[in-house]
Design a protein around this motif. Structure first.
Motif, mmCIF file in Angstrom:
data_model
loop_
_atom_site.group_PDB
_atom_site.id
_atom_site.type_symbol
_atom_site.label_atom_id
_atom_site.label_comp_id
_atom_site.label_asym_id
_atom_site.label_seq_id
_atom_site.Cartn_x
_atom_site.Cartn_y
_atom_site.Cartn_z
ATOM 1 N N ASP A 506 0.978 -1.153 0.045
ATOM 2 C CA ASP A 506 0.145 0.252 -0.055
ATOM 3 C C ASP A 506 0.747 1.309 -0.190
ATOM 4 O O ASP A 506 0.610 2.218 -0.578
ATOM 5 N N ARG A 507 2.107 1.161 0.641
ATOM 6 C CA ARG A 507 2.934 2.354 0.689
ATOM 7 C C ARG A 507 4.014 2.447 -0.417
ATOM 8 O O ARG A 507 4.445 3.715 -0.855
ATOM 9 N N ASP A 508 4.256 1.351 -0.958
ATOM 10 C CA ASP A 508 5.100 1.181 -2.353
ATOM 11 C C ASP A 508 4.602 -0.047 -3.039
ATOM 12 O O ASP A 508 5.133 -0.825 -2.804
ATOM 13 N N PRO A 509 3.716 0.360 -4.021
ATOM 14 C CA PRO A 509 3.525 -0.817 -4.849
ATOM 15 C C PRO A 509 4.409 -1.416 -5.674
ATOM 16 O O PRO A 509 4.220 -2.884 -6.132
ATOM 17 N N ASP A 510 5.687 -0.996 -5.691
ATOM 18 C CA ASP A 510 6.631 -1.666 -6.434
ATOM 19 C C ASP A 510 7.926 -2.037 -5.504
ATOM 20 O O ASP A 510 9.227 -2.312 -5.859
ATOM 21 N N HIS A 511 7.400 -2.402 -4.323
ATOM 22 C CA HIS A 511 8.293 -2.927 -3.372
ATOM 23 C C HIS A 511 8.564 -4.526 -3.612
ATOM 24 O O HIS A 511 7.694 -5.570 -3.172
ATOM 25 N N ALA A 512 9.729 -4.677 -4.324
ATOM 26 C CA ALA A 512 9.785 -6.212 -4.939
ATOM 27 C C ALA A 512 9.834 -7.143 -3.722
ATOM 28 O O ALA A 512 9.322 -8.394 -3.931
ATOM 29 N N CYS A 513 10.637 -6.979 -2.658
ATOM 30 C CA CYS A 513 10.909 -7.955 -1.531
ATOM 31 C C CYS A 513 9.405 -8.345 -1.006
ATOM 32 O O CYS A 513 9.115 -9.374 -0.397
ATOM 33 N N ALA A 514 8.480 -7.326 -0.810
ATOM 34 C CA ALA A 514 7.274 -7.551 -0.046
ATOM 35 C C ALA A 514 6.206 -8.338 -1.240
ATOM 36 O O ALA A 514 5.664 -9.302 -0.979
ATOM 37 N N HIS A 515 6.512 -8.146 -2.550
ATOM 38 C CA HIS A 515 5.584 -9.012 -3.397
ATOM 39 C C HIS A 515 6.227 -10.498 -3.615
ATOM 40 O O HIS A 515 5.565 -11.439 -3.427
ATOM 41 N N TYR A 516 7.719 -10.575 -3.252
ATOM 42 C CA TYR A 516 8.151 -11.782 -3.269
ATOM 43 C C TYR A 516 7.677 -12.845 -1.908
ATOM 44 O O TYR A 516 7.185 -13.937 -2.017
ATOM 45 N N HIS A 517 7.674 -12.180 -0.786
ATOM 46 C CA HIS A 517 7.382 -12.576 0.249
ATOM 47 C C HIS A 517 5.943 -13.042 0.363
ATOM 48 O O HIS A 517 5.205 -13.712 1.208
ATOM 49 N N ARG A 518 5.015 -11.936 -0.003
ATOM 50 C CA ARG A 518 3.616 -12.061 -0.204
ATOM 51 C C ARG A 518 3.061 -13.273 -0.873
ATOM 52 O O ARG A 518 2.398 -14.037 -0.580
ATOM 53 N N ALA A 519 3.842 -13.782 -2.097
ATOM 54 C CA ALA A 519 3.415 -14.738 -2.840
ATOM 55 C C ALA A 519 4.060 -15.982 -2.323
ATOM 56 O O ALA A 519 3.270 -17.008 -2.036
ATOM 57 N N TRP A 520 5.039 -16.174 -1.438
ATOM 58 C CA TRP A 520 5.401 -17.234 -0.762
ATOM 59 C C TRP A 520 4.424 -17.422 0.566
ATOM 60 O O TRP A 520 4.236 -18.567 0.950
ATOM 61 N N THR A 521 4.155 -16.411 1.200
ATOM 62 C CA THR A 521 3.095 -16.430 2.259
ATOM 63 C C THR A 521 1.846 -17.241 1.840
ATOM 64 O O THR A 521 1.168 -18.027 2.602
ATOM 65 N N ILE A 522 1.269 -16.648 0.694
ATOM 66 C CA ILE A 522 0.095 -17.153 0.273
ATOM 67 C C ILE A 522 0.045 -18.664 -0.111
ATOM 68 O O ILE A 522 -0.699 -19.372 0.147
ATOM 69 N N GLY A 523 1.139 -19.049 -0.715
ATOM 70 C CA GLY A 523 1.296 -20.263 -1.269
ATOM 71 C C GLY A 523 0.111 -20.923 -2.059
ATOM 72 O O GLY A 523 -0.387 -20.508 -2.892
#
Length: 792
Positions: A506-523
């Motif tokens: 929400d604060r940075d839509p292009d935060h790459a590390c957040a995208h990567y770990h979000r995907a891993w968390t959702i699984g």
């Protein structure tokens, strides 16, 4: 460290006397280094094994310390090692004791009775000075003759301390280059703050970590072991305490530790140690303490108790559960005592789910899973889970019931399509899920995401600390929320991790590390969202290889092998130098029957990581399954040469079915000697042990010989072998804190056959507790057998 030609005639004579007198009394020489021409302080060594103990005597000549020539006697006993230093030359007292008299006392029956160290002290001449080493490596007197001497006087110890300090000062002026970047940071920052490097002799004895600072009567030390383990030790008059930190993989992870150590170096006392530990727990999530049992135990700040007061609106929630689940095909059943509602869903796969609304504080949903007979899951057979849908364990007070019910209404589809794991992961994203085993609530542990060649994120602060950080204007940033997400993953809270990564985006839509770990968390819980986040991290050029491999793995777990293959091919096309991608593609190809693609991909992987045993094994499977026996055997041999542990894995791999009876394959994976080759176990022993499930010890197989065999017993690992005309049994416990090693020795020939027969009767029940009983039974059959606990 003298060599043989550097000994004086008197020293050479004393060496011969030690060897001659003790070996004539039944002791065994052990001088491998000296005999090989290697200079060492251990000029002569002999050992004696007995019932329950192992004893060793070394004639020492050294240039260090107050005593430069002495006998060093050590015992391995069930409760640890004991050491005795015999100053037979009287360097500390000025009065020499006849060496022959000392050796005769050591070898006497009196010295071998009862408490052997105490018996030896009593047997030795009373005017011979005897010492042991204190916790600081200094000589401590054992008898009056030693106490009256000069080696342990206050003046002598002050000289030792002063000499050590001078040596430390010289050492501190030298710039060290470490292979471990964290250790380099500790060296640079701590020494600049007044810390000193620990002398090598103290490091080797494990008495202190790499760097230390002294404040009054206490010493604080810190350092790294083997580039992996970070430890901190406090020494004081009342004893010592030791801590271990996990996860410090890069210098940026250690900055908080350096600042904390420097802040506390002026404050630390034995009385405020717990305050220091609490500060450490506020900075790092994984802190362990070494217990009296020798094991490491994780520490934590006092956990918040779940809210146990009844929550308003229970009847409304019961009605919502009944209506929502009833509309999704669940049926109502008689609830157990004290619960207002019980709903059950019978799936087309034969599994059933029972949901119980438990209102006895703290209020939860219990989910009981019954799987079809003969099937299991990642959580074992018929698991039960507690769903904290009111957030009462976390103290957050958020009502997540509707989100949880939304997942449960899709349970029928989740079970039929992909099994239990996606359902549990989806629930974990909505609330805290606890695993109920034997009536005890436990955490569901998920492995942390790996980075194949990509930079790992900094080690986060604990979740409780990050909650405070993101509540401030300075911490309410994409980086702050991303760190909170990492902390939540580390504490097994995927629901809070997803919340954090979403806040970061929400604060940075292009935060790459957040995208990567979000995907891993959702699984597997939401493949569409997982795909979107993984591929967004790829677009942002972050963790490209791991992102694609993780997504391919999810496709396989969810039953989409074609999508898995497409993703892996995309990975190696995008990253042609990414060895893990090629290896994973080869593994997928061989399982799918695409043997040519397996061989091609494994070959490329081996070009990028030569002699990788996993890739050799995979390519060998591809060759074997397409009929190329010679190539398969070459890769099998190379894999075993690279990593002998692969021998057992390949021996039982069904992909080598076509080679199972090929003598060349059998010779590689099951190298029992066909005849009594020199150095191998005799065939009569093989005939006893092989049918009982014993296999060649991978580490002993060389040159066509098998000198020892192993058996995976419940307590760990049993090894049976022959060495220098002696037959031995070694019990190696499976882990630290599981008890001491056990050693038993007997003669070769007929004794070895008797021992092998007795061992097969004990092999499935032998452990550290009953090893003495086993040794007693062996002793009843073999009078010459000896045994002890501890190291050999």
């Amino acid at each position: 460290m003298p060599s043989a030609d550097e000994l004086t005639p008197a020293q050479a004579s004393r060496r011969a006397t030690v060897l001659d007198l003790l070996t004539s009394a039944g002791w065994t020489p052990d001088n491998a280094l000296w005999d090989a021409g290697i200079s060492t302080d251990f000029v002569a060594g002999v050992q004696l094994r007995g019932a329950g103990t192992a004893q060793r005597c070394d004639y020492m000549i050294t240039e260090k310390g107050d005593l430069t020539e002495y006998l060093n006697v050590r015992w391995n006993l069930p409760d640890g090692e004991t050491q005795l230093i015999i100053d037979f030359l009287g360097q500390s007292s000025g009065s020499e004791t006849d060496l022959g008299t000392v050796l005769a006392a050591l070898a006497s029956e009196r010295a071998q009775e009862g408490d052997r160290p105490a018996a030896t002290v009593a047997a030795l001449p009373p005017d011979c000075p005897l010492f042991t080493l204190d916790e600081y490596g200094r000589l401590a007197p054992v008898n009056e003759a030693a106490a009256a001497g000069t080696a342990t006087s206050p003046a002598a110890n002050a000289e030792i301390d002063e000499a050590d300090a001078d040596e430390d000062d010289e050492d501190d002026e030298v710039e060290y280059t470490y292979g471990d970047e964290v250790q380099s940071l500790l060296d640079r920052e701590l020494r600049a703050a007044g810390w000193r490097r620990t002398p090598n002799d103290m490091l080797l004895m494990g008495l202190r970590e790499s760097f230390y600072v002294q404040r009054g009567s206490v010493t604080l030390s810190a350092g790294r072991w083997n580039g992996e383990e970070t430890s901190i030790r406090l020494e004081g008059p009342e004893g010592e305490a030791r801590l271990r930190l996990d996860g410090l993989a890069a210098p940026q992870d250690a900055h908080r530790l350096v600042a904390l150590l420097i802040r506390w170096q002026e404050l630390i006392t034995e009385d405020n140690w717990q305050d220091f530990v609490n500060d450490l727990l506020a900075a790092y999530p994984h802190v362990y303490t070494e217990g009296d049992d020798g094991d490491w135990h994780r520490l934590a700040l006092p956990a918040a108790e779940p809210v146990r007061e009844p929550q308003p609106g229970v009847e409304d929630r019961t009605r919502l559960i009944r209506e929502t689940l009833g509309g999704a095909g669940w049926t109502q059943q008689e609830p157990p005592g004290g619960s207002p509602l019980c709903m059950i869903l019978r799936t087309s796969s034969g599994a059933s789910l029972t949901c119980i609304h438990s209102v006895e504080p703290p209020e939860i949903l219990l989910l009981d899973v019954q799987l079809p007979e003969g099937t299991g899951s990642d959580f074992g057979g018929n698991p039960m889970f507690a769903l904290d849908m009111m957030d009462l364990w976390s103290g957050g007070g958020r009502d997540r019931l509707e989100d949880v019910l939304g997942v449960l209404t899709t349970a029928e589809h989740a079970f039929d399509a992909r099994g239990l794991t996606p359902l549990v992961q989806a629930l974990q994203l909505r609330c805290r899920v606890l695993w109920v085993r034997d009536g005890v609530l436990g955490t569901i542990v998920r492995a942390q995401p790996e980075f194949g060649g990509e930079p790992a994120p900094p080690l986060p602060r604990p979740l409780r600390e990050m909650d405070r950080v993101v509540a401030t204007p300075e911490g309410d940033t994409a980086e702050g929320w991303c760190e909170r997400g990492h902390a939540a993953l580390g504490e097994h809270r995927p629901d809070l991790a997803l919340e954090s990564f979403d806040a970061a985006l929400d604060r940075d839509p292009d935060h790459a590390c957040a995208h990567y770990h979000r995907a891993w968390t959702i699984g597997t819980a939401d493949l569409e969202e997982t795909h979107r986040s993984f591929y967004r991290s790829v677009e942002l050029d972050f963790a490209v290889g791991p992102s694609l491999l993780h997504y391919a793995q999810l496709m396989r777990l969810c039953g989409y092998p074609e999508q898995e293959t497409i993703t892996l091919r995309h990975a190696v096309e995008r990253l042609p130098e990414y060895a893990p991608g090629w290896y994973t593609l080869s593994l997928t190809a061989v399982k799918a029957g695409r043997y040519d693609e397996c061989v091609t991909a494994a070959t490329r992987a081996l070009e990028l990581m030569p002699r990788d045993a996993r890739a050799l094994h995979c390519r060998a499977c591809g060759y074997a399954l397409r009929g190329d026996s010679a190539e398969a055997l070459a890769d099998v041999a190379a894999a075993i040469e690279t990593d002998p542990s692969f021998r057992t894995e390949m021996r039982d791999d069904p992909d080598f079915g076509a080679l199972r009876d090929d003598p060349r394959f059998v010779a590689l994976v099951d190298p029992w000697p066909a005849s009594d080759a020199e150095g191998s176990l005799p065939s009569e022993l093989v005939e006893v042990l092989r049918p009982a499930g014993w296999r060649p010890d991978d580490r002993s197989v060389s040159g066509g010989r098998v000198s020892s065999v192993e058996y995976p017993c419940p307590a760990g690992r049993l090894i049976f072998g022959l060495s220098a005309g002696t037959c031995y049994v070694n019990l190696r416990p499976s882990g630290r804190g599981e008890g001491a090693e056990g050693w038993l020795y007997a003669g070769a020939g007929d004794d070895a056959r008797v021992l092998a027969g007795l061992l097969t009767g004990w092999q499935d029940r032998l452990d550290g507790d009953n090893f003495p009983e086993f040794a007693k039974e062996v002793g009843a059959h073999l009078a010459e057998s000896t045994w002890h606990l501890g190291h050999p």
